[in-house]
Design an enzyme around this catalytic site. Sequence first.
Site, PDB file in Angstrom:
ATOM      1  N   TYR A  85       0.843  -1.211   0.000  1.00 20.42           N
ATOM      2  CA  TYR A  85       0.000   0.000   0.000  1.00 20.42           C
ATOM      3  C   TYR A  85       0.872   1.253   0.000  1.00 20.42           C
ATOM      4  CZ  TYR A  85      -3.122   3.413   2.424  1.00 20.42           C
ATOM      5  OH  TYR A  85      -3.842   4.516   2.819  1.00 20.42           O
ATOM      6  N   LYS A 101       1.146   3.982  -3.012  1.00 21.43           N
ATOM      7  CA  LYS A 101       0.807   5.390  -2.757  1.00 21.43           C
ATOM      8  C   LYS A 101       2.008   6.284  -3.055  1.00 21.43           C
ATOM      9  CE  LYS A 101      -3.407   5.671  -0.729  1.00 21.43           C
ATOM     10  NZ  LYS A 101      -4.486   6.537  -1.225  1.00 21.43           N
ATOM     11  N   ARG A 103      -9.695  -1.290  10.565  1.00 18.79           N
ATOM     12  CA  ARG A 103      -8.614  -0.561  11.230  1.00 18.79           C
ATOM     13  C   ARG A 103      -8.803  -0.615  12.743  1.00 18.79           C
ATOM     14  NH1 ARG A 103      -8.840   4.362   6.804  1.00 18.79           N
ATOM     15  NH2 ARG A 103     -11.036   3.827   6.882  1.00 18.79           N
ATOM     16  N   VAL A 104      -7.777  -0.156  13.471  1.00 18.70           N
ATOM     17  CA  VAL A 104      -7.696  -0.476  14.901  1.00 18.70           C
ATOM     18  C   VAL A 104      -8.918  -0.023  15.699  1.00 18.70           C
ATOM     19  CG1 VAL A 104      -6.287   1.578  15.459  1.00 18.70           C
ATOM     20  CG2 VAL A 104      -6.198  -0.413  16.944  1.00 18.70           C
TER      21      VAL A 104
HETATM   22  N1  LIG Z   1      -8.723   7.545   7.157  1.00 22.11           N
HETATM   23  C1  LIG Z   1      -7.417   7.677   7.410  1.00 22.11           C
HETATM   24  O1  LIG Z   1      -6.981   7.889   8.546  1.00 22.11           O
HETATM   25  C2  LIG Z   1      -6.435   7.580   6.285  1.00 22.11           C
HETATM   26  C3  LIG Z   1      -5.094   7.375   6.599  1.00 22.11           C
HETATM   27  C4  LIG Z   1      -4.175   7.301   5.560  1.00 22.11           C
HETATM   28  C5  LIG Z   1      -4.609   7.453   4.245  1.00 22.11           C
HETATM   29  N2  LIG Z   1      -5.916   7.638   3.978  1.00 22.11           N
HETATM   30  C6  LIG Z   1      -6.310   7.778   2.562  1.00 22.11           C
HETATM   31  O2  LIG Z   1      -7.416   8.645   2.449  1.00 22.11           O
HETATM   32  C7  LIG Z   1      -8.322   8.166   1.456  1.00 22.11           C
HETATM   33  C8  LIG Z   1      -9.709   7.985   2.050  1.00 22.11           C
HETATM   34  O3  LIG Z   1      -9.637   7.072   3.144  1.00 22.11           O
HETATM   35  P1  LIG Z   1     -10.931   6.533   3.871  1.00 22.11           P
HETATM   36  O4  LIG Z   1     -10.549   6.346   5.288  1.00 22.11           O
HETATM   37  O5  LIG Z   1     -12.100   7.367   3.525  1.00 22.11           O
HETATM   38  O6  LIG Z   1     -11.062   5.096   3.193  1.00 22.11           O
HETATM   39  P2  LIG Z   1     -12.394   4.277   2.870  1.00 22.11           P
HETATM   40  O7  LIG Z   1     -11.993   2.878   2.582  1.00 22.11           O
HETATM   41  O8  LIG Z   1     -13.424   4.524   3.917  1.00 22.11           O
HETATM   42  O9  LIG Z   1     -12.910   4.965   1.523  1.00 22.11           O
HETATM   43  C9  LIG Z   1     -12.359   4.698   0.262  1.00 22.11           C
HETATM   44  C10 LIG Z   1     -13.514   4.634  -0.701  1.00 22.11           C
HETATM   45  O10 LIG Z   1     -12.997   4.455  -2.024  1.00 22.11           O
HETATM   46  C11 LIG Z   1     -13.930   3.661  -2.720  1.00 22.11           C
HETATM   47  N3  LIG Z   1     -13.268   3.130  -3.910  1.00 22.11           N
HETATM   48  C12 LIG Z   1     -12.307   2.162  -3.966  1.00 22.11           C
HETATM   49  N4  LIG Z   1     -11.933   1.976  -5.254  1.00 22.11           N
HETATM   50  C13 LIG Z   1     -12.674   2.827  -6.002  1.00 22.11           C
HETATM   51  C14 LIG Z   1     -12.743   3.120  -7.384  1.00 22.11           C
HETATM   52  N5  LIG Z   1     -11.977   2.493  -8.280  1.00 22.11           N
HETATM   53  N6  LIG Z   1     -13.593   4.087  -7.808  1.00 22.11           N
HETATM   54  C15 LIG Z   1     -14.366   4.756  -6.911  1.00 22.11           C
HETATM   55  N7  LIG Z   1     -14.352   4.514  -5.597  1.00 22.11           N
HETATM   56  C16 LIG Z   1     -13.518   3.573  -5.154  1.00 22.11           C
HETATM   57  C17 LIG Z   1     -14.362   2.604  -1.708  1.00 22.11           C
HETATM   58  O11 LIG Z   1     -15.586   2.008  -2.060  1.00 22.11           O
HETATM   59  C18 LIG Z   1     -14.465   3.449  -0.442  1.00 22.11           C
HETATM   60  O12 LIG Z   1     -15.783   3.906  -0.239  1.00 22.11           O
HETATM   61  C19 LIG Z   1      -7.711   6.876   0.917  1.00 22.11           C
HETATM   62  O13 LIG Z   1      -7.002   7.187  -0.263  1.00 22.11           O
HETATM   63  C20 LIG Z   1      -6.757   6.441   1.996  1.00 22.11           C
HETATM   64  O14 LIG Z   1      -5.683   5.711   1.459  1.00 22.11           O
HETATM   65  C21 LIG Z   1      -6.847   7.689   4.963  1.00 22.11           C
END
Ligand SMILES: NC(=O)c1ccc[n+]([C@@H]2O[C@H](COP(=O)([O-])OP(=O)(O)OC[C@H]3O[C@@H](n4cnc5c(N)ncnc54)[C@H](O)[C@@H]3O)[C@@H](O)[C@H]2O)c1
Length: 358
Positions: free
Chosen positions: A163, A167, A211-212
Amino acid sequence: MRVVILGCGGFVGSHLLDNLLGDESYLIEGWDPEDRKIRGHLDNPRFTFHRSVANSPEALVEVERAVRECDVVINLAAICNPSDYNTRPVSVIHASLFDVYPVIQLCAKYRRWLVSFSTSEVYGRTLASYLPAGTYDDPDLYELREDETPLVMGPIQNQRWSYACAKQMAERLVYAHHAEDGLPFTIVRPLNFFGPRMDYIPSRDGDGVPRVLACFMAALMSGQPLQLVDGGQARRTIVSIHEAVDAIRRMLERPAAAQNQAFNIGNPHNEVTMAELADLMRRTYAKITGDRRFDDHPIVTVPAERFYGPGYEDCDRRMPDIGKAQRLLGWTPTMTLPEILLETMRAYHEAYAVPEAV
Ligand SMILES: NC(=O)c1ccc[n+]([C@@H]2O[C@H](COP(=O)([O-])OP(=O)(O)OC[C@H]3O[C@@H](n4cnc5c(N)ncnc54)[C@H](O)[C@@H]3O)[C@@H](O)[C@H]2O)c1
């Protein structure tokens, strides 16, 4: 402002919609195969939703039209659950790199501002973790600075880095298109956003290992022990989803300051080990339920290999320098960890534990 959001149905997307759709000046078009967290917005005339992935050939025709017409594209789409990194790394790499690349290309083609969600995992392990004990005293060896800190990952057999590496490559592609084609970009490196709707609860509305926070919540609500991976010594800093969304809003409203920058979005004052988080969560749950027995809820330790499968290796510590976000966006998070946990855990309790009890 016309905004395209890919992955708008997830945790961050749902909170971003709550925020932006509260302001009549925003028109939003979004893609996500999931809509469970955003059903309350589906009838909003300022929100056009496509219940599909954004990268199929059919979807890309519409995505191209939307990119051409918009002011900014926010890409949130990813598979970002640690339990997937070493168990289905091909899908994880595709979701964060190859599926995203057409969108990067479209933004470069039309010179549209791309706010690209990356992760603090791109930093990998700290330099201090490879050096003799005690070196955590030197911030140069552990503090994460957007434009200075090297990105240090383990060997390829440790597929946990799939991952982070995907990224990182996406970040490099964004930056390369900026340098070669003038793509305006902002890279966001989130550090553990916590809040309501963060993740599913296993066997209730999803399968696998979330997640945790959701892992610990699931254990508390079902009376199972909280499981600490390898003793829970990994450290994380936690920031409220509301303050994180405020940072994104500030970016959108300050394009000159936000463009062509990478930002750490986290709260360095909310650092905990996972063992401390488990203890704080059981005490918070005792407060929420009024049941003091949760103060002593059992906590056990499990080897990472048993919990996540082979190829797991943890980031030791993620301490962000947020000076750039403070300086350029005027953003300083203030919510404390106990406040964040109280809000988040109460929301989980009301969504899952209370209906079941009725
Ligand atoms: N939440 C955090 O603390 C955190 C930490 C590090 C990175 N991120 C990054 O932030 C972003 C959002 O995270 P999140 O917590 O909302 O994750 P999440 O998994 O809740 O949301 C990601 C969404 O992307 C959608 N998705 C996946 N592939 C897709 C595609 N091809 N087309 C359209 N939609 C698609 C999924 O259905 C999901 O709803 C991600 O890129 C994640 O890597 C988040």
